[in-house]
Scaffold this motif. Structure first.
Motif, PDB file in Angstrom:
ATOM      1  N   LEU A  56       1.019  -1.293   0.040  1.00 36.84           N
ATOM      2  CA  LEU A  56      -0.017  -0.066  -0.036  1.00 36.84           C
ATOM      3  C   LEU A  56       0.761   1.127  -0.133  1.00 36.84           C
ATOM      4  CD1 LEU A  56      -2.597   1.578   0.691  1.00 36.84           C
ATOM      5  CD2 LEU A  56      -2.173   1.287   2.953  1.00 36.84           C
ATOM      6  N   VAL A  57       0.478   2.300  -0.866  1.00 34.50           N
ATOM      7  CA  VAL A  57       1.160   3.615  -0.837  1.00 34.50           C
ATOM      8  C   VAL A  57       0.098   4.446  -0.662  1.00 34.50           C
ATOM      9  CG1 VAL A  57       2.718   5.226  -1.980  1.00 34.50           C
ATOM     10  CG2 VAL A  57       3.213   2.776  -2.017  1.00 34.50           C
ATOM     11  N   GLY A  58       0.251   5.567   0.281  1.00 30.63           N
ATOM     12  CA  GLY A  58      -0.621   6.415   0.471  1.00 30.63           C
ATOM     13  C   GLY A  58      -0.072   7.981   0.103  1.00 30.63           C
ATOM     14  N   MET A  59      -0.702   8.682  -0.404  1.00 28.96           N
ATOM     15  CA  MET A  59      -0.364  10.063  -1.226  1.00 28.96           C
ATOM     16  C   MET A  59      -1.531  11.187  -0.517  1.00 28.96           C
ATOM     17  SD  MET A  59       0.581   9.579  -4.761  1.00 28.96           S
ATOM     18  CE  MET A  59       1.938   8.230  -5.346  1.00 28.96           C
ATOM     19  N   VAL A  90       9.917  -2.960  -7.470  1.00 22.39           N
ATOM     20  CA  VAL A  90       8.585  -2.972  -7.962  1.00 22.39           C
ATOM     21  C   VAL A  90       8.057  -1.663  -8.462  1.00 22.39           C
ATOM     22  CG1 VAL A  90       6.236  -3.757  -7.350  1.00 22.39           C
ATOM     23  CG2 VAL A  90       7.989  -5.064  -6.298  1.00 22.39           C
ATOM     24  N   TRP A  91       7.264  -1.872  -9.366  1.00 25.35           N
ATOM     25  CA  TRP A  91       6.684  -0.370 -10.228  1.00 25.35           C
ATOM     26  C   TRP A  91       5.149  -0.178  -9.794  1.00 25.35           C
ATOM     27  CZ3 TRP A  91       9.710   3.397 -12.076  1.00 25.35           C
ATOM     28  CH2 TRP A  91      10.847   2.853 -12.251  1.00 25.35           C
ATOM     29  N   MET A  92       4.776   0.607  -8.850  1.00 26.64           N
ATOM     30  CA  MET A  92       3.474   1.062  -8.758  1.00 26.64           C
ATOM     31  C   MET A  92       2.930   2.044  -9.773  1.00 26.64           C
ATOM     32  SD  MET A  92       1.877   2.982  -5.220  1.00 26.64           S
ATOM     33  CE  MET A  92       2.346   4.601  -5.867  1.00 26.64           C
ATOM     34  N   ARG A  93       1.926   1.531 -10.386  1.00 26.09           N
ATOM     35  CA  ARG A  93       1.496   2.285 -11.576  1.00 26.09           C
ATOM     36  C   ARG A  93       0.284   2.996 -11.270  1.00 26.09           C
ATOM     37  NH1 ARG A  93       4.442  -1.590 -13.485  1.00 26.09           N
ATOM     38  NH2 ARG A  93       5.893  -1.403 -14.995  1.00 26.09           N
ATOM     39  N   ARG A  94      -0.242   3.937 -12.161  1.00 30.82           N
ATOM     40  CA  ARG A  94      -1.309   4.835 -11.785  1.00 30.82           C
ATOM     41  C   ARG A  94      -2.652   3.973 -11.903  1.00 30.82           C
ATOM     42  NH1 ARG A  94      -2.457  10.453 -12.505  1.00 30.82           N
ATOM     43  NH2 ARG A  94      -4.757  10.768 -12.976  1.00 30.82           N
ATOM     44  N   LYS A  95      -2.633   2.726 -12.676  1.00 27.39           N
ATOM     45  CA  LYS A  95      -3.979   1.803 -12.834  1.00 27.39           C
ATOM     46  C   LYS A  95      -4.185   1.310 -11.545  1.00 27.39           C
ATOM     47  CE  LYS A  95      -1.487  -2.186 -14.654  1.00 27.39           C
ATOM     48  NZ  LYS A  95      -1.246  -3.041 -15.833  1.00 27.39           N
ATOM     49  N   GLU A  96      -3.119   1.227 -10.585  1.00 27.92           N
ATOM     50  CA  GLU A  96      -3.338   0.496  -9.460  1.00 27.92           C
ATOM     51  C   GLU A  96      -3.976   1.354  -8.283  1.00 27.92           C
ATOM     52  OE1 GLU A  96       0.092  -2.826  -9.729  1.00 27.92           O
ATOM     53  OE2 GLU A  96       0.740  -0.666  -9.500  1.00 27.92           O
ATOM     54  N   LEU A  97      -4.315   2.617  -8.534  1.00 27.59           N
ATOM     55  CA  LEU A  97      -5.097   3.584  -7.593  1.00 27.59           C
ATOM     56  C   LEU A  97      -6.275   2.824  -7.208  1.00 27.59           C
ATOM     57  CD1 LEU A  97      -4.999   6.286  -6.379  1.00 27.59           C
ATOM     58  CD2 LEU A  97      -6.463   7.194  -8.320  1.00 27.59           C
ATOM     59  N   SER A  98      -6.591   2.706  -6.045  1.00 26.72           N
ATOM     60  CA  SER A  98      -7.817   2.076  -5.447  1.00 26.72           C
ATOM     61  C   SER A  98      -8.798   2.726  -4.671  1.00 26.72           C
ATOM     62  CB  SER A  98      -7.314   0.709  -4.547  1.00 26.72           C
ATOM     63  OG  SER A  98      -6.453   1.286  -3.351  1.00 26.72           O
ATOM     64  N   ASP A  99      -8.138   3.878  -4.304  1.00 26.80           N
ATOM     65  CA  ASP A  99      -9.314   4.885  -3.697  1.00 26.80           C
ATOM     66  C   ASP A  99      -8.706   6.285  -3.811  1.00 26.80           C
ATOM     67  OD1 ASP A  99     -11.580   5.713  -1.753  1.00 26.80           O
ATOM     68  OD2 ASP A  99     -10.210   5.406  -0.221  1.00 26.80           O
ATOM     69  N   SER A 100      -9.598   7.296  -3.859  1.00 31.30           N
ATOM     70  CA  SER A 100      -9.277   8.542  -4.386  1.00 31.30           C
ATOM     71  C   SER A 100     -10.060   9.670  -3.975  1.00 31.30           C
ATOM     72  CB  SER A 100      -8.471   8.592  -5.897  1.00 31.30           C
ATOM     73  OG  SER A 100      -8.330   9.684  -6.053  1.00 31.30           O
ATOM     74  N   THR A 101      -9.718  10.511  -3.446  1.00 25.76           N
ATOM     75  CA  THR A 101     -10.664  11.833  -3.310  1.00 25.76           C
ATOM     76  C   THR A 101      -9.661  12.938  -3.733  1.00 25.76           C
ATOM     77  OG1 THR A 101      -9.549  12.452  -1.216  1.00 25.76           O
ATOM     78  CG2 THR A 101     -11.624  10.829  -0.893  1.00 25.76           C
TER      79      THR A 101
END
Length: 152
Positions: A56-59, A90-101
């Motif tokens: 998991l990565v949070g921004m 490991v590359w985290m790509r934009r398509k792996e965005l799971s939740d967003s506000t």
């Protein structure tokens, strides 16, 4: 009859003490080590199980800043119970965005599934994110989800 009831109570108590099948850990930016890494201890001690690991990565960045995001490298440094190091990116790509506000973004990256570790025991994992990208997209922390599956 009393003996059967006592045995059943013991079995219920023992099964209630089992480790959960899934654990999640999150390390905030402020809790990184002196080298800027997010540290985890991963219990892969039961050699009869297989494991799933997700990252998991949070921004905390607004949609305007996030519009330039494409991918984020996560450098994983594993240390086996014996001390043997392993490393990969490991590359985290934009398509792996799971939740967003508008301001909060969360990514779940499927990392390893049905993993059978080469050594049973507690492994150390250090996750590094390039500081310039961490700052640009205001990474708030990194997490790990460990799921245990039944015997092989």
């Amino acid at each position: 009859m009393k003996r059967l009831l006592a045995v059943l109570m013991v079995l219920v108590a023992v099964s209630a003490c089992r480790r959960p099948a899934m654990e999640e850990t999150f390390v905030r930016v402020a809790d990184r080590d002196a080298l800027g890494r997010y540290g985890f201890q991963v219990d892969l001690a039961d050699s009869t199980l297989t494991y799933d690991l997700d990252l998991l990565v949070g921004m905390a960045c607004d949609d305007v800043v996030f519009s330039s995001f494409r991918q984020l490298p996560l450098r994983l440094q594993w240390t086996a119970p014996s001390g043997q190091p392993y490393e990969e990116t490991v590359w985290m790509r934009r398509k792996e965005l799971s939740d967003s506000t508008f301001y909060e973004k969360h990514f779940w990256v499927e990392y390893r599934h049905d993993l059978r570790p080469v050594q049973a025991g507690v492994w150390d994992l250090a996750v590094s994110i390039p500081e310039n990208l961490s700052d640009q997209f205001n990474v708030t922390g990194t997490g790990l989800r460990l799921t245990r599956h039944g015997t092989r």
